[in-house]
Enzyme design. Sequence first.
Site, PDB file in Angstrom:
ATOM      1  N   VAL B 118       4.911 -33.916  20.296  1.00  0.00           N
ATOM      2  CA  VAL B 118       5.057 -34.724  19.061  1.00  0.00           C
ATOM      3  C   VAL B 118       3.761 -35.509  18.799  1.00  0.00           C
ATOM      4  CG1 VAL B 118       6.340 -36.583  17.952  1.00  0.00           C
ATOM      5  CG2 VAL B 118       7.569 -34.907  19.366  1.00  0.00           C
ATOM      6  N   CYS B 119       3.536 -36.531  19.631  1.00  0.00           N
ATOM      7  CA  CYS B 119       2.435 -37.473  19.336  1.00  0.00           C
ATOM      8  C   CYS B 119       1.057 -36.919  19.698  1.00  0.00           C
ATOM      9  CB  CYS B 119       2.683 -38.779  20.084  1.00  0.00           C
ATOM     10  SG  CYS B 119       4.305 -39.465  19.671  1.00  0.00           S
TER      11      CYS B 119
END
Lengths: 216, 216, 216, 216, 216, 216, 216, 216
Positions: B118-119
């Site tokens: 995700v990040c």
Amino acid sequence: MTFRNGLDSLLRPEDSVLVLIDHQPYQLTNLNSHDPHMVVNNSTALAKAAKAFGVPTILTSVIAERGGLIFPQITDVFPGQEVIDRTFINTWEDKKVVDAVKATGRKQLIIAGLWTEVCVAMPVIQALGEGWDVTVVTDASGGTSVEAHEVAIQRMIGAGANMMTWLAVASEWQRDWARTEHAAELTQILIQHAAGSGVAYLWEQQLLNTPVPAKG
Amino acid sequence: MTFRNGLDSLLRPEDSVLVLIDHQPYQLTNLNSHDPHMVVNNSTALAKAAKAFGVPTILTSVIAERGGLIFPQITDVFPGQEVIDRTFINTWEDKKVVDAVKATGRKQLIIAGLWTEVCVAMPVIQALGEGWDVTVVTDASGGTSVEAHEVAIQRMIGAGANMMTWLAVASEWQRDWARTEHAAELTQILIQHAAGSGVAYLWEQQLLNTPVPAKG
Amino acid sequence: MTFRNGLDSLLRPEDSVLVLIDHQPYQLTNLNSHDPHMVVNNSTALAKAAKAFGVPTILTSVIAERGGLIFPQITDVFPGQEVIDRTFINTWEDKKVVDAVKATGRKQLIIAGLWTEVCVAMPVIQALGEGWDVTVVTDASGGTSVEAHEVAIQRMIGAGANMMTWLAVASEWQRDWARTEHAAELTQILIQHAAGSGVAYLWEQQLLNTPVPAKG
Amino acid sequence: MTFRNGLDSLLRPEDSVLVLIDHQPYQLTNLNSHDPHMVVNNSTALAKAAKAFGVPTILTSVIAERGGLIFPQITDVFPGQEVIDRTFINTWEDKKVVDAVKATGRKQLIIAGLWTEVCVAMPVIQALGEGWDVTVVTDASGGTSVEAHEVAIQRMIGAGANMMTWLAVASEWQRDWARTEHAAELTQILIQHAAGSGVAYLWEQQLLNTPVPAKG
Amino acid sequence: MTFRNGLDSLLRPEDSVLVLIDHQPYQLTNLNSHDPHMVVNNSTALAKAAKAFGVPTILTSVIAERGGLIFPQITDVFPGQEVIDRTFINTWEDKKVVDAVKATGRKQLIIAGLWTEVCVAMPVIQALGEGWDVTVVTDASGGTSVEAHEVAIQRMIGAGANMMTWLAVASEWQRDWARTEHAAELTQILIQHAAGSGVAYLWEQQLLNTPVPAKG
Amino acid sequence: MTFRNGLDSLLRPEDSVLVLIDHQPYQLTNLNSHDPHMVVNNSTALAKAAKAFGVPTILTSVIAERGGLIFPQITDVFPGQEVIDRTFINTWEDKKVVDAVKATGRKQLIIAGLWTEVCVAMPVIQALGEGWDVTVVTDASGGTSVEAHEVAIQRMIGAGANMMTWLAVASEWQRDWARTEHAAELTQILIQHAAGSGVAYLWEQQLLNTPVPAKG
Amino acid sequence: MTFRNGLDSLLRPEDSVLVLIDHQPYQLTNLNSHDPHMVVNNSTALAKAAKAFGVPTILTSVIAERGGLIFPQITDVFPGQEVIDRTFINTWEDKKVVDAVKATGRKQLIIAGLWTEVCVAMPVIQALGEGWDVTVVTDASGGTSVEAHEVAIQRMIGAGANMMTWLAVASEWQRDWARTEHAAELTQILIQHAAGSGVAYLWEQQLLNTPVPAKG
Amino acid sequence: MTFRNGLDSLLRPEDSVLVLIDHQPYQLTNLNSHDPHMVVNNSTALAKAAKAFGVPTILTSVIAERGGLIFPQITDVFPGQEVIDRTFINTWEDKKVVDAVKATGRKQLIIAGLWTEVCVAMPVIQALGEGWDVTVVTDASGGTSVEAHEVAIQRMIGAGANMMTWLAVASEWQRDWARTEHAAELTQILIQHAAGSGVAYLWEQQLLNTPVPAKG
């Protein structure tokens, strides 16, 4: 083979004595059961916990002038403390070590070391035969292969040994969070050596010390 | 898909800029691709190596007041340095961070963070599209599952990212042991964060400084 | 990213040159991607196969006086051959090594070494950028973790490298069992270093040389 | 189920007798619990250690004319020694083998063989029932699957067997590095069959024999 | 490296030709990437599916008089069919085999064999260079180690090969359950070789043919 | 093979369309790449996220009257929505499904289904050939073996597919926590289907809403 | 807990009775400890071995009209034999089954079934309490997860059960290759169900029946 | 160590009492032996099964105001029920909990909790010493590492504990499908928490309620 249970069978700092065996470079070179960094981390955490709870800790190595000194991460926990250097691969056949253990007057003998299947198994099995209550801290130990580590654990269970891991030993010494004497030290050990829980603890404190957000 | 190779493609401290994304408690709670202690250890080691080699390092978090502050093990490496706190899950859509990166004038963008899928993935994929040379440090990152971490690595490779691990990045910055400026710092980082090699180095020094034993 | 295929892309002894990088004790101490015994076994087998097929082999180490000499299992295969000792972590930035490779006139550059992610990745990536056809022998190499080894393999694939394992390289050099010049040597290498096949070969010979048992 | 512990329970060369069962090609073809090369390596190392420590070793096979001769790596350790060939799958029902063991007068019976769950389990379980002190060397054995190998280990523990691995057996025979008679032979065995430790030993010797570098 | 996609890239029985390479005892003895029983099962299932869908199948072995005949489980699927025996380790350098393939006039070349990294990789890589569309059936193949099998898959992907497993190939040939010609044969293959689905199918039929139970 | 990167390559709910293929009992019976409970959990979570973000979701099954209806956990998310039942194993050859996808006008085609190597691979590979931007959600899919699942992922990468996992897709749709429209729904999905993060969120809220403890 | 050892503790066909419990589709759908194909293969092989050695075999299912009939691969081994269908999940509480076992007059009770932790554990634990000598065939069983299977094995060991795998049971019945009555049948079972050994046997026969090649 | 077997040793709902210990956020943050989602799922399923079968369930936490409330998924099963909050890490040293257990008059004490090696091991070992019959539900528990979880299981077996997993406990309570009182509730629990079996059950019902298809 009697079961080992009951409140008395749980580890108490006042009855514990820790022997750290052969946490040395030569042994670490062929440690293949764990990530070597985690074994150094776990054995250091165990040493710090023993110190925090006042558990006498005996450090011993085998031919350190050749196989290397005990990891500084461990010896730094006991500045200036003598390391009993042996030629015996079986620590329990070295009178100096056994005498040092007996001198503590402690009954619950706790052992970790490298390799599980050699330098831990022999003293554990011998001491059990001499009536000692012996606990092995498996994740502060390690073997030359996963099979060697796991088969040695089975062998020591068959000899009557009690198997634990370092965070379980520290928690059993702590036993009750109402006992605050060592709670702070134990928390620091978690932050340094069990970051999964150390970071969670810091988060807990951050949020608890954050004023309750206004509604809406 | 052009190959990424040649001497110039290797990381040089003078051209590197490191962005550490969301190494925060909330993310660590559901990290299941690695032992959380090792990810905290590896990301801290990467931070220390960046500092040792003068690689500008940008720290950024997402809603830290709720998800928790960046691990102190990391922020302690850059005492007093601002952490850019975002609401954006995709760091590269946050102008403050991108400006901070551009301000360094560095071309080799190196990213690590939680969660890989995700990040890390979003900023890496976006930055690659904007012509950046992007390296992901996978063992200073981690995901919610082994599959999520590994599939995200495949996705970022498909986007053109260069995949490395922290000790490879530090070694590539060092490049030649004849360069002694940072050798001592790098050695300390090994002792603290790659004990398998740190302990071996200490052994090497111990033996080298042991007078040659008399024959017989 | 052009595909690497066609008959010409297969390895030929007459066009191969092998560089064995940093198979040294210091690196082996923190090898955690493989059983260290198997990496010593595989890199020795690769060395023996190269010698059997007349493939020039360059041995190079990094600061051997401290990190230790190349494994004797390997140097014994090339008695008396010079080991190019470097300070460069990136072998391909060491002119002596590159010159030694170029002096062979060979085009198919084959590399194995410790650690995959450091001492193998850098020279492989640089050489690929200089137009070399580079093959990495992954099981005669190894990294500080399974992730470091596997991520480095992905990185080198992204740089255009050809990935193989030692028995595949030896078989590709042999190419046809009708070519008997090196068959006997290759068989000995199997017996010594791939016992699963070596033992099967000996069984095959034992049974073939057993008179057909009388019926009934 | 009495615990097996105490100093006497540790293996002593003078009381040990080793039986190597069915290390043959037919069995190796379907060994799927280990890398076959490592089982050949480990069983050979165990044989060499037994020879070094003067531990009488009995070699036995089952229908070798069909299933193949014992691995030459093992028989070469005992040039000219008879291999007792059986039709019995259960070695301990073969009088010739049992008599050979009894003839040694040794009490500590050590067994390794292929397959763990068949040719090792049956003789181990039978001999235990006849009062023998039996040790199984698991990594010099192997089974048709990881489950078969591990379940057989559990079965033999339930029968009273003592579980070890080859390097633990050799170390237990050595017991004390002050005993120098076999130290050199054991070190050679490490170099040949436990390269992780053999290479570390050679490094230790190299560095110890390097004059202490001048300061500055 | 162009992407391989689109409806035409899916396998069609009428365009497929299958080459089964070196499914022989000698290779199976040192197969360590899979359970050997599953590789024999999967390669047999692939053979049966090819026969069911009318896909011409070429069987080839290397020095079968020594390395053993192709598994009977496979040859029984093509009673009386010639097995092209080679000395070439690289099947694609054997004119007889290539001619046999070309004689089928089929464009989608499908290959499985033992070992993935030797007897599959070489012909696949060569054929790709000659413009063939090549699919490798990985679970009807296998290597001398998990790493050898997986690295060879990466190598062949880098050469442009299409990677599949046997049940995916059979399903792609079936493409639509409305096509009933081969559905029954495919179902039998599932029952014999993919019992997880075969047993589920039989259950489905049992329940569907069970009169709807009266209410209450 | 062009790299797939840049901001536009990230998934946006307004451009996304989700196709859930053959999440049916018959397929689940022989799912061996994941714990079946987690695949049902992940595919349900993906469905809920799509609904929360207004991403049109097409449900399709193959011969449901025999292979069983789509998991109720999924269909309950879209009460009353038609499930397009096919005979085609390759969904993308079924006009009804393709038309339904085209009718949404969405460009970012996201696919998950059972089995990865059959009912996901074929439509993904075909659609990619027709110019669709295709993302596969691997942990909301699954195969008949770990190898079948992983080889199919490699095949689809070679066809140009973008690989993700369900929580990465949901996070990429959310993109910025400042966007509050769907934050609450996403948080509920975490609590129900990613308990590692859901429980952490609830803890965060509990502690934030706990008055700051008085000092001392 | 007395040790279970001695010659008498080994399984003899004349004293064995085999109970195969709930090898049914419903249970196979959620078997996640093994590849379902291998459990069907192993339980079928065990059934065939029992039949070959004249070991009475009792087949029992639970509500087969709903959970499905016993795998045909198993029932085909005993054409026409009644399957005792139960409502009891604990087979040993079903009088019909217990009576059928007692009627055989056999003492060595051998059990395999699905799931290990439910339909095997309960009857095994109950029967042990009633003085039966019970052996569990773990690889002809399986559980809903690897942990469920392994924990159930530990539970049954703690209850006194003897743990084996199918090839060990068949070999223990065979005991001596001089006993030729069942050798041929056992060899066929190996070819059909343990291809790693079956193929090796066929190779052995091929080579033995190949005239000794002329020298030179 | 007496064996624990016989019909009486099986769990009966009327004699069971369940204690769920410290299923709290702080513990879940550093759970690394399982996927956290599965531990929340399994412990919730166990809670629901206990409620369905009328098994009194005691919920206890440690310093919940800081470590977080018990997972809502569990407390929702017992709306309004008091959670006994402790400072004692060892639950069995907390009189309130022990009294609550004794008040149920139940003999079969069943425990699950986080972490296996700390908050489960201590109460289990103490209670066993006080004569309790103790069962540990391992997959509704979890530890800080796979080794910590597995070593704690071995430790508790050595203390006399009975090891099970949640679906085995629920099935043992159900014991006979002829007992219909709780069958429906148990089936719902399977659908919600063991989807592999829940989905299979729904398929069974769908097919059984499908009129038998007309022939041809």
